[in-house]
Design a protein around this motif. Structure first.
Motif, PDB file in Angstrom:
ATOM      1  N   ALA A 176       0.856  -1.187   0.000  1.00  0.00           N
ATOM      2  CA  ALA A 176       0.000   0.000   0.000  1.00  0.00           C
ATOM      3  C   ALA A 176       0.888   1.232   0.000  1.00  0.00           C
ATOM      4  N   CYS A 177       0.329   2.350  -0.446  1.00  0.00           N
ATOM      5  CA  CYS A 177       1.102   3.583  -0.599  1.00  0.00           C
ATOM      6  C   CYS A 177       0.438   4.746   0.128  1.00  0.00           C
ATOM      7  N   VAL A 178       1.263   5.694   0.546  1.00  0.00           N
ATOM      8  CA  VAL A 178       0.776   6.970   1.066  1.00  0.00           C
ATOM      9  C   VAL A 178       1.028   8.055   0.026  1.00  0.00           C
ATOM     10  N   PHE A 179       0.249   9.120   0.107  1.00  0.00           N
ATOM     11  CA  PHE A 179       0.456  10.281  -0.748  1.00  0.00           C
ATOM     12  C   PHE A 179       1.444  11.211  -0.053  1.00  0.00           C
ATOM     13  N   ASP A 180       2.653  11.305  -0.614  1.00  0.00           N
ATOM     14  CA  ASP A 180       3.662  12.192  -0.054  1.00  0.00           C
ATOM     15  C   ASP A 180       4.220  13.142  -1.115  1.00  0.00           C
ATOM     16  N   LEU A 181       3.485  13.309  -2.217  1.00  0.00           N
ATOM     17  CA  LEU A 181       3.988  14.095  -3.339  1.00  0.00           C
ATOM     18  C   LEU A 181       4.123  15.579  -3.012  1.00  0.00           C
ATOM     19  N   ALA A 182       3.467  16.029  -1.929  1.00  0.00           N
ATOM     20  CA  ALA A 182       3.551  17.441  -1.552  1.00  0.00           C
ATOM     21  C   ALA A 182       4.831  17.751  -0.778  1.00  0.00           C
ATOM     22  N   CYS A 183       5.591  16.721  -0.415  1.00  0.00           N
ATOM     23  CA  CYS A 183       6.881  16.917   0.262  1.00  0.00           C
ATOM     24  C   CYS A 183       8.016  16.727  -0.736  1.00  0.00           C
ATOM     25  N   GLY A 184       9.058  17.508  -0.588  1.00  0.00           N
ATOM     26  CA  GLY A 184      10.214  17.308  -1.447  1.00  0.00           C
ATOM     27  C   GLY A 184       9.880  17.517  -2.915  1.00  0.00           C
ATOM     28  N   ASP A 185      10.226  16.547  -3.744  1.00  0.00           N
ATOM     29  CA  ASP A 185      10.038  16.633  -5.192  1.00  0.00           C
ATOM     30  C   ASP A 185       8.868  15.747  -5.607  1.00  0.00           C
ATOM     31  N   PRO A 186       7.747  16.330  -6.088  1.00  0.00           N
ATOM     32  CA  PRO A 186       6.579  15.521  -6.439  1.00  0.00           C
ATOM     33  C   PRO A 186       6.792  14.622  -7.642  1.00  0.00           C
ATOM     34  N   HIS A 187       7.885  14.842  -8.375  1.00  0.00           N
ATOM     35  CA  HIS A 187       8.144  14.046  -9.569  1.00  0.00           C
ATOM     36  C   HIS A 187       9.045  12.848  -9.300  1.00  0.00           C
ATOM     37  N   VAL A 188       9.489  12.700  -8.056  1.00  0.00           N
ATOM     38  CA  VAL A 188      10.317  11.555  -7.670  1.00  0.00           C
ATOM     39  C   VAL A 188       9.485  10.645  -6.774  1.00  0.00           C
ATOM     40  N   ARG A 189       9.378   9.390  -7.174  1.00  0.00           N
ATOM     41  CA  ARG A 189       8.594   8.420  -6.399  1.00  0.00           C
ATOM     42  C   ARG A 189       9.407   7.141  -6.227  1.00  0.00           C
ATOM     43  N   PRO A 190       9.080   6.319  -5.237  1.00  0.00           N
ATOM     44  CA  PRO A 190       9.795   5.048  -5.082  1.00  0.00           C
ATOM     45  C   PRO A 190       9.664   4.192  -6.341  1.00  0.00           C
ATOM     46  N   THR A 191      10.772   3.629  -6.768  1.00  0.00           N
ATOM     47  CA  THR A 191      10.833   2.847  -7.993  1.00  0.00           C
ATOM     48  C   THR A 191      11.016   1.367  -7.689  1.00  0.00           C
ATOM     49  N   ALA A 192      11.014   0.567  -8.753  1.00  0.00           N
ATOM     50  CA  ALA A 192      11.282  -0.852  -8.589  1.00  0.00           C
ATOM     51  C   ALA A 192      12.674  -1.078  -7.995  1.00  0.00           C
ATOM     52  N   GLU A 193      13.636  -0.258  -8.382  1.00  0.00           N
ATOM     53  CA  GLU A 193      14.979  -0.404  -7.836  1.00  0.00           C
ATOM     54  C   GLU A 193      15.004  -0.078  -6.347  1.00  0.00           C
ATOM     55  N   ASP A 194      14.200   0.915  -5.919  1.00  0.00           N
ATOM     56  CA  ASP A 194      14.116   1.205  -4.486  1.00  0.00           C
ATOM     57  C   ASP A 194      13.587  -0.008  -3.722  1.00  0.00           C
ATOM     58  N   GLY A 195      12.543  -0.629  -4.271  1.00  0.00           N
ATOM     59  CA  GLY A 195      12.010  -1.823  -3.627  1.00  0.00           C
ATOM     60  C   GLY A 195      13.022  -2.946  -3.577  1.00  0.00           C
ATOM     61  N   ALA A 196      13.766  -3.128  -4.684  1.00  0.00           N
ATOM     62  CA  ALA A 196      14.788  -4.172  -4.720  1.00  0.00           C
ATOM     63  C   ALA A 196      15.906  -3.874  -3.726  1.00  0.00           C
TER      64      ALA A 196
END
Length: 324
Positions: free
Chosen positions: A107-127
Protein backbone atom coordinates in the motif's frame (compact mmCIF):
# COMPACT_ATOMS: atom_id res chain seq x y z
CA UNK A 1 11.43 -15.50 24.73
CA UNK A 2 14.03 -12.76 25.08
CA UNK A 3 12.82 -9.19 24.93
CA UNK A 4 12.09 -8.12 21.35
CA UNK A 5 12.43 -4.45 20.42
CA UNK A 6 11.74 -4.61 16.69
CA UNK A 7 10.01 -6.86 14.17
CA UNK A 8 13.47 -7.59 12.71
CA UNK A 9 14.11 -9.68 15.85
CA UNK A 10 11.09 -11.93 15.23
CA UNK A 11 12.47 -15.19 13.78
CA UNK A 12 11.86 -15.43 10.04
CA UNK A 13 11.15 -11.70 9.55
CA UNK A 14 13.45 -9.27 7.75
CA UNK A 15 12.80 -5.58 7.13
CA UNK A 16 14.56 -2.49 5.79
CA UNK A 17 14.01 0.88 4.13
CA UNK A 18 14.91 2.74 0.98
CA UNK A 19 14.94 6.48 1.78
CA UNK A 20 15.22 9.49 -0.50
CA UNK A 21 15.35 12.36 2.00
CA UNK A 22 15.99 15.00 -0.65
CA UNK A 23 12.89 14.06 -2.64
CA UNK A 24 10.82 13.36 0.48
CA UNK A 25 9.81 9.78 -0.24
CA UNK A 26 10.80 6.17 0.31
CA UNK A 27 9.57 2.64 0.97
CA UNK A 28 9.69 0.06 3.75
CA UNK A 29 9.83 -3.66 2.98
CA UNK A 30 8.92 -6.47 5.38
CA UNK A 31 9.95 -9.92 4.14
CA UNK A 32 9.16 -13.44 5.32
CA UNK A 33 11.12 -15.76 3.00
CA UNK A 34 9.37 -18.91 4.21
CA UNK A 35 5.95 -17.29 3.81
CA UNK A 36 3.57 -15.86 6.37
CA UNK A 37 -0.18 -16.23 6.60
CA UNK A 38 -1.61 -12.92 5.43
CA UNK A 39 -4.63 -10.79 6.19
CA UNK A 40 -5.70 -7.24 5.40
CA UNK A 41 -8.25 -4.62 6.39
CA UNK A 42 -8.89 -1.58 4.17
CA UNK A 43 -11.09 1.14 5.70
CA UNK A 44 -10.06 4.40 4.12
CA UNK A 45 -11.92 5.92 1.18
CA UNK A 46 -8.92 6.36 -1.12
CA UNK A 47 -6.53 3.37 -0.96
CA UNK A 48 -3.60 2.68 -3.28
CA UNK A 49 -2.94 -1.03 -2.82
CA UNK A 50 -1.55 -4.21 -4.40
CA UNK A 51 -2.71 -7.82 -3.93
CA UNK A 52 -5.32 -7.12 -1.29
CA UNK A 53 -7.95 -9.30 -3.02
CA UNK A 54 -5.51 -12.22 -2.85
CA UNK A 55 -5.57 -11.93 0.94
CA UNK A 56 -9.31 -12.50 1.17
CA UNK A 57 -9.98 -15.69 3.16
CA UNK A 58 -11.68 -17.50 0.26
CA UNK A 59 -8.77 -17.06 -2.16
CA UNK A 60 -6.43 -20.01 -2.69
CA UNK A 61 -2.98 -18.56 -1.96
CA UNK A 62 -2.37 -19.09 1.75
CA UNK A 63 0.87 -17.22 2.44
CA UNK A 64 2.65 -14.04 1.40
CA UNK A 65 6.36 -13.32 1.18
CA UNK A 66 6.44 -9.56 1.66
CA UNK A 67 4.49 -6.44 2.52
CA UNK A 68 5.61 -3.12 1.04
CA UNK A 69 4.71 0.22 2.60
CA UNK A 70 5.58 2.98 0.14
CA UNK A 71 5.37 6.66 -0.58
CA UNK A 72 4.63 8.05 -4.03
CA UNK A 73 0.85 7.62 -4.08
CA UNK A 74 -0.25 5.11 -6.75
CA UNK A 75 3.10 5.58 -8.51
CA UNK A 76 4.79 4.02 -5.49
CA UNK A 77 3.24 0.64 -6.26
CA UNK A 78 6.21 0.20 -8.60
CA UNK A 79 8.36 -0.49 -5.53
CA UNK A 80 6.44 -3.74 -4.97
CA UNK A 81 7.42 -4.93 -8.44
CA UNK A 82 11.08 -4.47 -7.51
CA UNK A 83 10.55 -6.42 -4.31
CA UNK A 84 8.99 -9.30 -6.23
CA UNK A 85 11.83 -9.33 -8.78
CA UNK A 86 14.49 -9.32 -6.06
CA UNK A 87 12.78 -12.14 -4.16
CA UNK A 88 12.62 -14.14 -7.39
CA UNK A 89 16.38 -13.72 -7.76
CA UNK A 90 16.72 -15.32 -4.32
CA UNK A 91 14.37 -18.17 -5.23
CA UNK A 92 11.74 -16.95 -2.77
CA UNK A 93 8.08 -17.31 -3.72
CA UNK A 94 5.26 -19.65 -4.66
CA UNK A 95 6.54 -22.63 -6.65
CA UNK A 96 4.61 -22.68 -9.94
CA UNK A 97 6.58 -25.46 -11.61
CA UNK A 98 8.50 -23.28 -14.03
CA UNK A 99 9.86 -20.98 -11.34
CA UNK A 100 8.64 -19.04 -8.34
CA UNK A 101 6.17 -16.18 -8.04
CA UNK A 102 6.79 -14.09 -4.90
CA UNK A 103 3.53 -13.04 -3.26
CA UNK A 104 3.93 -9.35 -2.45
CA UNK A 105 1.19 -7.13 -1.04
CA UNK A 106 1.53 -3.41 -0.52
CA UNK A 107 0.00 0.00 0.00
CA UNK A 108 1.10 3.58 -0.60
CA UNK A 109 0.78 6.97 1.07
CA UNK A 110 0.46 10.28 -0.75
CA UNK A 111 3.66 12.19 -0.05
CA UNK A 112 3.99 14.09 -3.34
CA UNK A 113 3.55 17.44 -1.55
CA UNK A 114 6.88 16.92 0.26
CA UNK A 115 10.21 17.31 -1.45
CA UNK A 116 10.04 16.63 -5.19
CA UNK A 117 6.58 15.52 -6.44
CA UNK A 118 8.14 14.05 -9.57
CA UNK A 119 10.32 11.56 -7.67
CA UNK A 120 8.59 8.42 -6.40
CA UNK A 121 9.80 5.05 -5.08
CA UNK A 122 10.83 2.85 -7.99
CA UNK A 123 11.28 -0.85 -8.59
CA UNK A 124 14.98 -0.40 -7.84
CA UNK A 125 14.12 1.20 -4.49
CA UNK A 126 12.01 -1.82 -3.63
CA UNK A 127 14.79 -4.17 -4.72
CA UNK A 128 17.38 -2.21 -2.72
CA UNK A 129 15.27 -2.35 0.46
CA UNK A 130 14.76 -6.08 -0.07
CA UNK A 131 18.50 -6.69 -0.41
CA UNK A 132 19.14 -4.71 2.77
CA UNK A 133 16.42 -6.60 4.60
CA UNK A 134 17.70 -10.04 3.61
CA UNK A 135 21.24 -9.04 4.61
CA UNK A 136 20.08 -7.80 8.01
CA UNK A 137 21.44 -9.09 11.29
CA UNK A 138 18.50 -8.32 13.54
CA UNK A 139 19.30 -4.66 14.14
CA UNK A 140 16.15 -2.70 15.07
CA UNK A 141 14.32 -1.04 12.20
CA UNK A 142 15.04 2.69 11.90
CA UNK A 143 12.08 4.98 12.66
CA UNK A 144 11.04 8.56 11.98
CA UNK A 145 11.81 10.25 8.64
CA UNK A 146 12.79 7.03 6.90
CA UNK A 147 11.31 4.63 4.37
CA UNK A 148 7.59 5.03 3.85
CA UNK A 149 7.60 7.67 6.61
CA UNK A 150 10.01 10.02 4.85
CA UNK A 151 7.34 12.33 3.44
CA UNK A 152 4.52 11.68 5.91
CA UNK A 153 2.54 14.59 7.36
CA UNK A 154 -0.54 14.98 9.57
CA UNK A 155 -3.17 17.61 10.36
CA UNK A 156 -3.76 18.77 6.80
CA UNK A 157 -7.37 19.96 6.82
CA UNK A 158 -6.19 23.57 7.28
CA UNK A 159 -3.79 23.38 4.35
CA UNK A 160 -0.02 22.83 4.21
CA UNK A 161 0.84 25.90 6.28
CA UNK A 162 -0.87 24.40 9.34
CA UNK A 163 0.22 20.75 8.91
CA UNK A 164 3.03 18.95 10.75
CA UNK A 165 5.69 16.40 9.94
CA UNK A 166 5.09 12.80 10.93
CA UNK A 167 6.95 9.63 10.08
CA UNK A 168 7.34 5.89 10.45
CA UNK A 169 6.69 4.34 13.84
CA UNK A 170 7.05 0.90 15.38
CA UNK A 171 6.07 -0.93 18.55
CA UNK A 172 6.31 -4.53 19.73
CA UNK A 173 4.10 -6.11 22.38
CA UNK A 174 4.12 -9.61 23.80
CA UNK A 175 2.76 -12.00 26.38
CA UNK A 176 4.65 -15.21 27.11
CA UNK A 177 6.07 -16.54 23.85
CA UNK A 178 3.52 -14.62 21.75
CA UNK A 179 4.81 -11.48 19.99
CA UNK A 180 2.98 -8.87 17.93
CA UNK A 181 4.81 -5.98 16.31
CA UNK A 182 3.47 -3.12 14.21
CA UNK A 183 5.11 -0.82 11.67
CA UNK A 184 3.18 2.17 10.39
CA UNK A 185 3.61 5.16 8.09
CA UNK A 186 1.49 7.92 9.62
CA UNK A 187 0.18 10.26 6.93
CA UNK A 188 -3.26 11.06 8.32
CA UNK A 189 -5.67 13.83 7.52
CA UNK A 190 -6.38 14.08 11.24
CA UNK A 191 -4.43 14.58 14.46
CA UNK A 192 -2.32 11.98 16.29
CA UNK A 193 -3.10 11.57 19.98
CA UNK A 194 -1.56 9.56 22.79
CA UNK A 195 -3.72 6.39 22.91
CA UNK A 196 -3.38 6.16 26.69
CA UNK A 197 -4.23 9.75 27.63
CA UNK A 198 -5.88 11.28 24.56
CA UNK A 199 -3.41 14.17 24.66
CA UNK A 200 -2.57 15.60 21.25
CA UNK A 201 0.90 14.81 19.89
CA UNK A 202 0.90 16.28 16.37
CA UNK A 203 -1.61 17.47 13.81
CA UNK A 204 -3.40 20.65 12.80
CA UNK A 205 -1.71 23.75 14.17
CA UNK A 206 -3.32 27.01 15.20
CA UNK A 207 -3.18 29.80 12.63
CA UNK A 208 -0.12 31.32 14.29
CA UNK A 209 1.59 27.92 14.06
CA UNK A 210 2.63 27.92 17.72
CA UNK A 211 0.28 25.32 19.17
CA UNK A 212 -2.01 22.43 18.29
CA UNK A 213 -5.60 22.93 17.21
CA UNK A 214 -8.23 20.20 16.60
CA UNK A 215 -9.00 18.79 13.18
CA UNK A 216 -12.38 17.56 14.36
CA UNK A 217 -13.32 21.01 15.67
CA UNK A 218 -12.07 22.60 12.45
CA UNK A 219 -14.25 20.31 10.35
CA UNK A 220 -17.30 21.04 12.48
CA UNK A 221 -16.70 24.78 12.41
CA UNK A 222 -16.51 24.75 8.62
CA UNK A 223 -19.59 22.51 8.29
CA UNK A 224 -21.26 23.23 4.93
CA UNK A 225 -18.29 25.37 3.88
CA UNK A 226 -15.92 22.44 4.32
CA UNK A 227 -13.61 22.45 1.30
CA UNK A 228 -13.25 19.29 -0.76
CA UNK A 229 -9.72 18.28 0.18
CA UNK A 230 -7.60 16.34 -2.24
CA UNK A 231 -6.99 12.70 -1.36
CA UNK A 232 -3.56 13.36 0.11
CA UNK A 233 -3.69 11.19 3.22
CA UNK A 234 -3.39 7.60 4.36
CA UNK A 235 -1.99 5.64 7.29
CA UNK A 236 -0.64 2.27 6.19
CA UNK A 237 0.57 -0.43 8.56
CA UNK A 238 1.79 -3.98 8.87
CA UNK A 239 1.28 -6.14 11.95
CA UNK A 240 3.78 -8.99 12.30
CA UNK A 241 3.18 -11.82 14.75
CA UNK A 242 4.67 -15.21 15.50
CA UNK A 243 1.16 -16.59 16.12
CA UNK A 244 -0.19 -19.54 14.16
CA UNK A 245 -3.22 -18.17 12.29
CA UNK A 246 -5.43 -19.20 9.39
CA UNK A 247 -6.26 -16.63 6.71
CA UNK A 248 -9.70 -15.91 8.24
CA UNK A 249 -8.05 -15.47 11.63
CA UNK A 250 -5.37 -13.16 10.19
CA UNK A 251 -8.16 -11.13 8.59
CA UNK A 252 -9.93 -10.83 11.93
CA UNK A 253 -6.69 -9.67 13.59
CA UNK A 254 -6.33 -7.01 10.87
CA UNK A 255 -9.90 -5.86 11.54
CA UNK A 256 -9.27 -5.65 15.26
CA UNK A 257 -5.95 -3.86 14.81
CA UNK A 258 -7.59 -1.25 12.58
CA UNK A 259 -9.31 0.05 15.71
CA UNK A 260 -5.89 1.40 16.71
CA UNK A 261 -6.41 4.12 14.12
CA UNK A 262 -9.51 5.30 15.97
CA UNK A 263 -7.61 5.20 19.27
CA UNK A 264 -4.69 7.30 18.03
CA UNK A 265 -5.95 9.39 15.06
CA UNK A 266 -8.82 11.91 15.14
CA UNK A 267 -10.71 11.74 12.87
CA UNK A 268 -9.80 8.60 10.97
CA UNK A 269 -11.03 6.51 8.01
CA UNK A 270 -12.19 9.69 6.24
CA UNK A 271 -13.03 9.96 2.55
CA UNK A 272 -9.56 11.44 2.09
CA UNK A 273 -7.66 8.60 3.80
CA UNK A 274 -6.73 5.19 2.35
CA UNK A 275 -6.15 3.50 5.70
CA UNK A 276 -4.91 -0.10 5.38
CA UNK A 277 -3.61 -2.71 7.84
CA UNK A 278 -1.78 -5.86 6.73
CA UNK A 279 -1.07 -8.88 8.94
CA UNK A 280 1.80 -11.36 8.56
CA UNK A 281 1.70 -14.42 10.85
CA UNK A 282 4.75 -16.71 10.91
CA UNK A 283 2.99 -19.59 12.68
CA UNK A 284 5.47 -20.37 15.46
CA UNK A 285 3.20 -20.01 18.51
CA UNK A 286 -0.29 -21.33 19.23
CA UNK A 287 -2.45 -18.41 20.34
CA UNK A 288 -6.10 -17.45 20.75
CA UNK A 289 -7.20 -15.03 18.03
CA UNK A 290 -8.61 -12.41 20.39
CA UNK A 291 -5.36 -12.34 22.36
CA UNK A 292 -3.44 -11.73 19.15
CA UNK A 293 -5.94 -9.03 18.16
CA UNK A 294 -5.59 -7.19 21.47
CA UNK A 295 -1.79 -7.27 21.29
CA UNK A 296 -1.84 -6.17 17.65
CA UNK A 297 -4.16 -3.26 18.43
CA UNK A 298 -2.00 -2.13 21.33
CA UNK A 299 1.18 -2.38 19.25
CA UNK A 300 -0.33 -0.46 16.34
CA UNK A 301 -1.78 2.38 18.40
CA UNK A 302 1.59 2.86 20.12
CA UNK A 303 3.38 2.64 16.78
CA UNK A 304 1.19 5.46 15.43
CA UNK A 305 2.12 7.65 18.38
CA UNK A 306 5.76 6.68 17.86
CA UNK A 307 5.56 7.75 14.21
CA UNK A 308 4.46 11.23 15.27
CA UNK A 309 6.90 11.56 18.17
CA UNK A 310 9.87 10.20 16.25
CA UNK A 311 9.62 12.52 13.25
CA UNK A 312 11.90 15.51 12.78
CA UNK A 313 11.13 18.83 11.09
CA UNK A 314 11.49 18.71 7.30
CA UNK A 315 10.19 20.30 4.09
CA UNK A 316 9.23 23.44 5.98
CA UNK A 317 7.05 21.60 8.49
CA UNK A 318 7.67 21.33 12.25
CA UNK A 319 7.46 18.03 14.12
CA UNK A 320 6.00 17.26 17.55
CA UNK A 321 9.35 17.85 19.24
CA UNK A 322 9.40 21.42 17.89
CA UNK A 323 6.25 22.58 19.68
CA UNK A 324 6.39 23.81 23.26
Amino acid sequence: MASIESITQIPGIFAAHATNAEAGTGCTVIVCPKGATGGVDVRGGAPATRETDLLRPEETVQTINAVVLSGGSAYGLAASCGVAEELERHGIGLDVGVGVVPIVSGACVFDLACGDPHVRPTAEDGAQATRLALAGNGEPLARGNVGAGTGCTVGKVGGPTRAMKSGLGEDVEGVGALVCGAVTAVNACGDVVDPATGAAIAGLRTKDGEALASTEDEILSLAAQMPLERRTNTTISCVVTNARLTKPQATKVAQMAADAYAHAIRPTHTTNDGDTVFVMATGEVEAQVDVVGVLATRALERAIADGARGATAAYGLPAARDLA
